[in-house]
Design a protein around this motif. Structure first.
Motif, PDB file in Angstrom:
ATOM      1  N   PRO A  83      47.005  37.333  50.793  1.00 11.74           N
ATOM      2  CA  PRO A  83      47.338  37.540  49.380  1.00 11.74           C
ATOM      3  C   PRO A  83      48.706  38.222  49.250  1.00 11.74           C
ATOM      4  O   PRO A  83      48.958  39.232  49.889  1.00 11.74           O
ATOM      5  N   GLU A  84      49.576  37.622  48.472  1.00 11.17           N
ATOM      6  CA  GLU A  84      50.924  38.177  48.289  1.00 11.17           C
ATOM      7  C   GLU A  84      50.868  39.435  47.420  1.00 11.17           C
ATOM      8  O   GLU A  84      50.038  39.538  46.535  1.00 11.17           O
ATOM      9  N   GLY A  85      51.737  40.405  47.705  1.00 10.23           N
ATOM     10  CA  GLY A  85      51.849  41.584  46.834  1.00 10.23           C
ATOM     11  C   GLY A  85      50.781  42.600  47.102  1.00 10.23           C
ATOM     12  O   GLY A  85      51.072  43.741  47.488  1.00 10.23           O
ATOM     13  N   PHE A  86      49.542  42.172  46.957  1.00 10.70           N
ATOM     14  CA  PHE A  86      48.379  43.035  47.154  1.00 10.70           C
ATOM     15  C   PHE A  86      48.417  43.735  48.521  1.00 10.70           C
ATOM     16  O   PHE A  86      48.248  44.940  48.631  1.00 10.70           O
ATOM     17  N   THR A  87      48.710  42.985  49.546  1.00  9.23           N
ATOM     18  CA  THR A  87      48.742  43.504  50.913  1.00  9.23           C
ATOM     19  C   THR A  87      49.804  44.590  51.061  1.00  9.23           C
ATOM     20  O   THR A  87      49.546  45.661  51.614  1.00  9.23           O
ATOM     21  N   ALA A  88      50.990  44.300  50.567  1.00  7.59           N
ATOM     22  CA  ALA A  88      52.087  45.266  50.665  1.00  7.59           C
ATOM     23  C   ALA A  88      51.715  46.544  49.930  1.00  7.59           C
ATOM     24  O   ALA A  88      51.999  47.660  50.383  1.00  7.59           O
ATOM     25  N   LEU A  89      51.030  46.383  48.792  1.00 10.49           N
ATOM     26  CA  LEU A  89      50.639  47.534  47.975  1.00 10.49           C
ATOM     27  C   LEU A  89      49.670  48.439  48.745  1.00 10.49           C
ATOM     28  O   LEU A  89      49.866  49.645  48.842  1.00 10.49           O
ATOM     29  N   ILE A  90      48.627  47.814  49.308  1.00 17.16           N
ATOM     30  CA  ILE A  90      47.642  48.582  50.092  1.00 17.16           C
ATOM     31  C   ILE A  90      48.345  49.299  51.236  1.00 17.16           C
ATOM     32  O   ILE A  90      48.160  50.495  51.472  1.00 17.16           O
ATOM     33  N   PHE A  91      49.199  48.562  51.926  1.00 16.94           N
ATOM     34  CA  PHE A  91      49.902  49.136  53.068  1.00 16.94           C
ATOM     35  C   PHE A  91      50.717  50.354  52.646  1.00 16.94           C
ATOM     36  O   PHE A  91      50.658  51.420  53.270  1.00 16.94           O
ATOM     37  N   ALA A  92      51.469  50.186  51.573  1.00 18.54           N
ATOM     38  CA  ALA A  92      52.329  51.276  51.097  1.00 18.54           C
ATOM     39  C   ALA A  92      51.495  52.493  50.708  1.00 18.54           C
ATOM     40  O   ALA A  92      51.811  53.631  51.049  1.00 18.54           O
TER      41      ALA A  92
END
Ligand code: UDP
Ligand code: MG
Length: 318
Positions: free
Chosen positions: A263-272
Motif C-alpha cells: 500500500p502506497e503512503g500508508f507504509t511510509a506513514l507507519i514507518f515514520a
C-alpha cells in the motif's frame, strides 16, 4: 576482634506516647545488663502528641539519656540521620531501634556478639512478621523487586534495625544526599555486613506511624535512589522501537521486490511514526540520564532543623 567500649541506642519517635514508658523501661533493663557504657539517644520527630513532654520529664537529670527534638515531622529517615549525626564519633557502635518495640531491644547482646566476629554492620532479618497479610505481601514483593533492579546488593527483609560500627556511622554522616534511604545507604557504605534472624513482633501500642503514602515513598526512594533501571528502561524501549521500525521497513521492501505490491503512503506513514517514536524514547532516555545526575547533584539543602536539645539530661542552647 573489635573492641566495643560504648554503644548508643538510637530511637526515632513520632507520636509514640503510648509506648514510651514501656520502651524506657525495657531500655533501662538492657542498659543495666550491658556490662559496659551504654547510652540512649531519643529523636523526637516533631510529635504532635505528648511524646516530647514524656521524653523531657522522664530523662531530665538522667546521665545516660539524651534527646533531640526536631522542629517538625521530617520522617523516619531524617530522624535517624539527625540521631546518627548527633552521636557522631561518640560511640563505638550505634544500635538503631524502633520505638514501638517491634524490634526487641533485648537482642542487643546477640548483635554485639556478631559484630565482635568482625562485622561493621549487623542487621536484623525479619523471619516472621506479625502484621497484616497485605502489608507482608507488599513488603516481600518490594524487597525482591528492589534487589532485582538495584545497583548494590541489599539484604532481603532487613529494615533499619541494626548495629552500626563507628566508622559506618561516620561514612553515613558524610553522605550528603537529601533523599535518604538509609537501608540502601547502609549497604552502599560496604564493609563486612551480617544479618541476624528475628521474629518481628506486633506493635506494643498505637498504630503504625507510616501512612500508606509514606510507605510508598519509602519504596520509591529505595528503587530510585539506588537504581538506574527505570531511566535505562526508557532508553532500551527506544532502541527496541527503532529496531521494530527498521525491520518493518525491511519487510516492506522485501514484499515490494517479491510481490511488487505494497500500500502506497500508508507504509511510509507507519514507518515514520514508529521510527520517530523510538527516536523520541531514546532521546528521553538520554536526557533522563543527565537529569538524574543533575537531580542528585543539586539537592543540597539541610537535612533537618533541630529545634532544641536535651544533652545528657540537661537542657542546652541550640
Ligand atoms: N517514625 C518517625 N517519623 C515518622 C514516622 C515514624 O520517627 O515520620 C518512627 C516511629 O516512631 C517508629 C519508627 O519510626 O519508632 C518506625 O515507625 P513505625 O513503627 O510506625 O513503622 P512500621 O513498623 O509500621 O513500618
Ligand atoms: Mg513499627
Amino acid at each position: 576482634m573489635k573492641k566495643l567500649n560504648s554503644i548508643s541506642i538510637l530511637v526515632p519517635i513520632y507520636n509514640e506516647a503510648e509506648v514510651l514508658p514501656e520502651l524506657i523501661k525495657r531500655l533501662d533493663e538492657v542498659i543495666r545488663n550491658a556490662g559496659f557504657r551504654m547510652d540512649v539517644v531519643l529523636v523526637d520527630d516533631g510529635s504532635t502528641d505528648h511524646s516530647a513532654a514524656i521524653i523531657t520529664s522522664t530523662i531530665t537529670g538522667r546521665e545516660n539519656y539524651s534527646a533531640i527534638f526536631l522542629s517538625r515531622n521530617f520522617g523516619h529517615a531524617m530522624a535517624l540521620s539527625a540521631g546518627l549525626e548527633f552521636i557522631g564519633d561518640a560511640a563505638d557502635a550505634v544500635f538503631i531501634l524502633d520505638a514501638d518495640l517491634q524490634d526487641p531491644p533485648e537482642l542487643l547482646p546477640a548483635f554485639i556478639t556478631k559484630m565482635q566476629e568482625g562485622h561493621d554492620v549487623v542487621y536484623g532479618v525479619r523471619k516472621a512478621r506479625k502484621e497484616g497479610f497485605l502489608k507482608r505481601f507488599f513488603y516481600k514483593l518490594f524487597y525482591r523487586l528492589q534487589n532485582r533492579f538495584s545497583n548494590i546488593r541489599m539484604p532481603l527483609d532487613a529494615g533499619d534495625f541494626s548495629l552500626l560500627s563507628k566508622r559506618v556511622v561516620r561514612h553515613l554522616n558524610s553522605l550528603p544526599e537529601e533523599s535518604r534511604y538509609l537501608r540502601g545507604m547502609r549497604s552502599w557504605v560496604g564493609f563486612s555486613q551480617a544479618g541476624i534472624e528475628y521474629e518481628r513482633a506486633g506493635r506494643h501500642g498505637g498504630d503504625s506511624k507510616y501512612s500508606t503514602k509514606a510507605l510508598f515513598n519509602l519504596a520509591f526512594n529505595g528503587i530510585f535512589n539506588f537504581s538506574e533501571f527505570p531511566i535505562r528502561f526508557i532508553g532500551r524501549l527506544g532502541i527496541f522501537t527503532v529496531m521494530v521500525a527498521v525491520i518493518y521497513l525491511a519487510v516492506t521492501i522485501y514484499k515490494k521486490l517479491v510481490f511488487g505490491t505494497v500500500p502506497e503512503g500508508f507504509t511510509a506513514l507507519i514507518f515514520a511514526i514508529v521510527l520517530f517514536s523510538g527516536v523520541q524514547l531514546l532521546s528521553l532516555g538520554i536526557i533522563g540520564e543527565y537529569i538524574l545526575r543533575i537531580f542528585f547533584q543539586v539537592k543540597q539543602r539541610p537535612l533537618y532543623i533541630i529545634k532544641s536539645k536535651l544533652v545528657k539530661g540537661e537542657a542546652a542552647d541550640e
